[in-house]
Design a protein around this motif. Structure first.
Motif, short mmCIF file in Angstrom:
data_model
loop_
_atom_site.label_atom_id
_atom_site.label_comp_id
_atom_site.label_asym_id
_atom_site.label_seq_id
_atom_site.Cartn_x
_atom_site.Cartn_y
_atom_site.Cartn_z
N ALA A 136 0.83 -1.20 0.00
CA ALA A 136 0.00 0.00 0.00
C ALA A 136 0.87 1.26 0.00
O ALA A 136 0.55 2.25 -0.68
CB ALA A 136 -0.94 -0.01 1.20
N ALA A 137 1.96 1.23 0.74
CA ALA A 137 2.86 2.38 0.77
C ALA A 137 3.45 2.63 -0.62
O ALA A 137 3.56 3.79 -1.07
CB ALA A 137 3.97 2.15 1.78
N GLY A 189 -9.48 -11.67 -3.49
CA GLY A 189 -8.83 -12.50 -2.48
C GLY A 189 -8.46 -11.73 -1.23
O GLY A 189 -8.38 -10.50 -1.21
N SER A 190 -8.19 -12.48 -0.17
CA SER A 190 -7.95 -11.87 1.14
C SER A 190 -6.61 -11.15 1.20
O SER A 190 -6.48 -10.14 1.90
CB SER A 190 -8.02 -12.94 2.23
OG SER A 190 -7.07 -13.97 1.99
N THR A 191 -5.59 -11.65 0.49
CA THR A 191 -4.28 -11.00 0.56
C THR A 191 -4.33 -9.61 -0.06
O THR A 191 -3.91 -8.62 0.55
CB THR A 191 -3.21 -11.85 -0.14
OG1 THR A 191 -3.19 -13.15 0.45
CG2 THR A 191 -1.84 -11.22 -0.02
N VAL A 192 -4.85 -9.52 -1.29
CA VAL A 192 -4.98 -8.20 -1.92
C VAL A 192 -6.06 -7.39 -1.21
O VAL A 192 -5.98 -6.16 -1.15
CB VAL A 192 -5.28 -8.35 -3.43
CG1 VAL A 192 -5.37 -6.98 -4.10
CG2 VAL A 192 -4.19 -9.17 -4.11
N GLY A 193 -7.05 -8.07 -0.63
CA GLY A 193 -8.05 -7.37 0.16
C GLY A 193 -7.44 -6.62 1.33
O GLY A 193 -7.88 -5.51 1.68
N ALA A 194 -6.39 -7.20 1.95
CA ALA A 194 -5.70 -6.51 3.04
C ALA A 194 -5.00 -5.25 2.53
O ALA A 194 -4.91 -4.24 3.24
CB ALA A 194 -4.69 -7.46 3.69
N LYS A 211 -6.11 -3.42 0.01
CA LYS A 211 -7.20 -2.46 -0.19
C LYS A 211 -7.61 -1.83 1.13
O LYS A 211 -7.87 -0.63 1.21
CB LYS A 211 -8.38 -3.16 -0.85
CG LYS A 211 -8.08 -3.74 -2.23
CD LYS A 211 -9.26 -4.56 -2.77
CE LYS A 211 -8.93 -5.25 -4.07
NZ LYS A 211 -10.06 -6.05 -4.60
N ASP A 212 -7.68 -2.66 2.18
CA ASP A 212 -7.99 -2.11 3.51
C ASP A 212 -6.94 -1.08 3.93
O ASP A 212 -7.28 -0.02 4.49
CB ASP A 212 -8.03 -3.24 4.54
CG ASP A 212 -9.27 -4.12 4.41
OD1 ASP A 212 -10.28 -3.64 3.88
OD2 ASP A 212 -9.22 -5.29 4.85
N GLU A 213 -5.69 -1.39 3.66
CA GLU A 213 -4.60 -0.49 4.04
C GLU A 213 -4.67 0.82 3.25
O GLU A 213 -4.28 1.87 3.75
CB GLU A 213 -3.25 -1.18 3.79
CG GLU A 213 -2.05 -0.50 4.39
CD GLU A 213 -2.03 -0.57 5.92
OE1 GLU A 213 -1.45 0.36 6.54
OE2 GLU A 213 -2.58 -1.53 6.49
N LEU A 214 -5.19 0.75 2.03
CA LEU A 214 -5.37 1.95 1.23
C LEU A 214 -6.55 2.79 1.71
O LEU A 214 -6.71 3.94 1.29
CB LEU A 214 -5.57 1.58 -0.23
CG LEU A 214 -4.32 1.07 -0.98
CD1 LEU A 214 -4.70 0.53 -2.34
CD2 LEU A 214 -3.27 2.18 -1.12
#
Length: 382
Positions: free
Chosen positions: A241-242, A259-264, A266-269
């Protein structure tokens, strides 16, 4: 070798138009402009089977479930099973692909296996005995239908992957692999048939359910069942995300996979990811949420980056669960693969199955996978 071939012509149609599957959504997929995926993959399988086993004896389902494809590949079927009550006879046009159902698939498979009077059926000779292998084209729902129809028999089955979600371990890696396995296997083993509730899947819930155990050829080029990776992805998501934020203001378009990995990430963004969907990000904001293939193509700019994570246990980067990221999209983007260490520990190699064999070959080779805030690992796409 006597092979029975059945094609689910609507399998996978919902993928590129953002429906995450086709069960109960065929009409909506058509309204969104979806094109059939399964027939082309069936054609690739049949052409390869004709090349590696031209002597194979073939039975096939009547059109639109495979007959023309098999004939065009050079086979003269010993039997054509008509599950449409004569609708596919020579004197009438075959049904539309969208009119096929799970019941049609089951009827064809029972006929291949000579179950419950399955020796009856239009369009050809009886074949004389059960087939040595049911080779079907479809997704997990089709696999479950085939397995249920074969229950209580020793007839093996093998899938040509054509669905959006392909979690079961009864599928070959690619259409060509399916043909080669069919032509060369000498023994079988019992493997899992998995399926999920597509309505729950569209809401972001991925809970594969065991639908059956089937006899499947033993081969190296079969996929595993989907597994859920353990381990934290927080530092990985923070680092990726950084990096994305550093490009804000530069006009770089990021295609963020499901998926959950890329979903994390997106959450960080700072935005809520679409359930099991593809989101497009540029210059600090979401450009398209839960995008279809067409919407992704419209959103792309001069510089584009795909961020995806392989499926746990299987290693697929493209071709399972993300058909919206089509060959046309991939060819216009740089690729960034991300995964937790735990996920990669369960994967021997990465795989792609994009519907474009030339692109699959271009993507093959060693790639760098981001596994932490700064750390990477080299993995091979085979």
């Amino acid at each position: 070798m006597h092979v029975g071939i059945a094609v689910n012509p609507v399998a996978g149609m919902g993928g590129r138009v953002g429906l995450k599957g086709t069960d109960g959504k065929v009409a909506e997929a058509v309204e969104r402009g979806a094109e059939p995926r399964a027939p082309d993959r069936a054609r690739r399988m049949a052409e390869r089977l004709a090349a590696v086993a031209p002597e194979a004896v073939v039975s096939v389902a009547a059109d639109p479930m495979g007959e023309s494809i098999v004939r065009e590949a050079g086979f003269d079927p010993v039997r054509v099973v008509d599950p449409f009550d004569g609708e596919a006879s020579e004197s009438a046009a075959p049904p539309e692909p969208t009119e096929t159902t799970a019941e049609h698939t089951a009827a064809v498979v029972r006929a291949f296996a000579e179950i419950d009077g399955g020796g009856e059926g239009g369009g050809g000779a009886s074949g004389g005995a059960p087939v040595d292998l049911v080779l079907f084209v479809g997704g997990d729902g089709t696999a479950a239908d085939v397995a249920e129809a074969l229950e209580g028999t020793d007839v093996p089955m093998l899938g040509v992957p054509a669905g959006v979600k392909v979690y079961s371990s009864v599928f070959a890696v690619s259409p060509e692999d399916a043909a080669e396995v069919a032509a060369s296997f000498s023994r079988t083993e019992r493997r899992e048939v998995m399926d999920i509730d597509e309505d729950a899947y569209r809401e972001g819930e991925v809970n594969p359910t065991l639908r059956g155990i089937a006899h499947v050829p033993v081969a190296d080029n079969l996929q595993s069942s989907k597994q859920t990776a353990s381990g934290t992805v927080e530092s990985l998501a923070e680092g990726v995300a950084a990096d994305i934020r550093e490009r804000d203001g530069e006009g770089v378009t990021f295609v963020l996979g499901p998926g959950s990995t890329v979903g994390a990430i997106k959450d960080e963004l700072g935005f809520e990811p679409s359930p099991i969907g593809v989101d497009v990000w540029r210059d600090g904001e979401v450009v398209v949420r839960d995008a279809t293939e067409a919407e992704i193509l419209d959103a792309l700019g001069e510089e584009n980056v795909i961020v995806v994570s392989p499926i746990g246990g299987q290693g697929f980067v493209f071709g399972r669960g993300n058909p919206q990221i089509s060959p046309a999209v991939i060819r216009r983007c740089d690729l960034r693969i991300v995964a937790s260490r735990a996920k990669l520990d369960d994967v021997r190699a990465l795989r792609v199955d994009t519907d474009d064999p030339d692109l699959d070959a271009e993507l093959a080779g060693w790639v760098r996978v981001r596994v932490g805030k700064f750390e990477t690992r080299m993995m091979k796409i085979v």
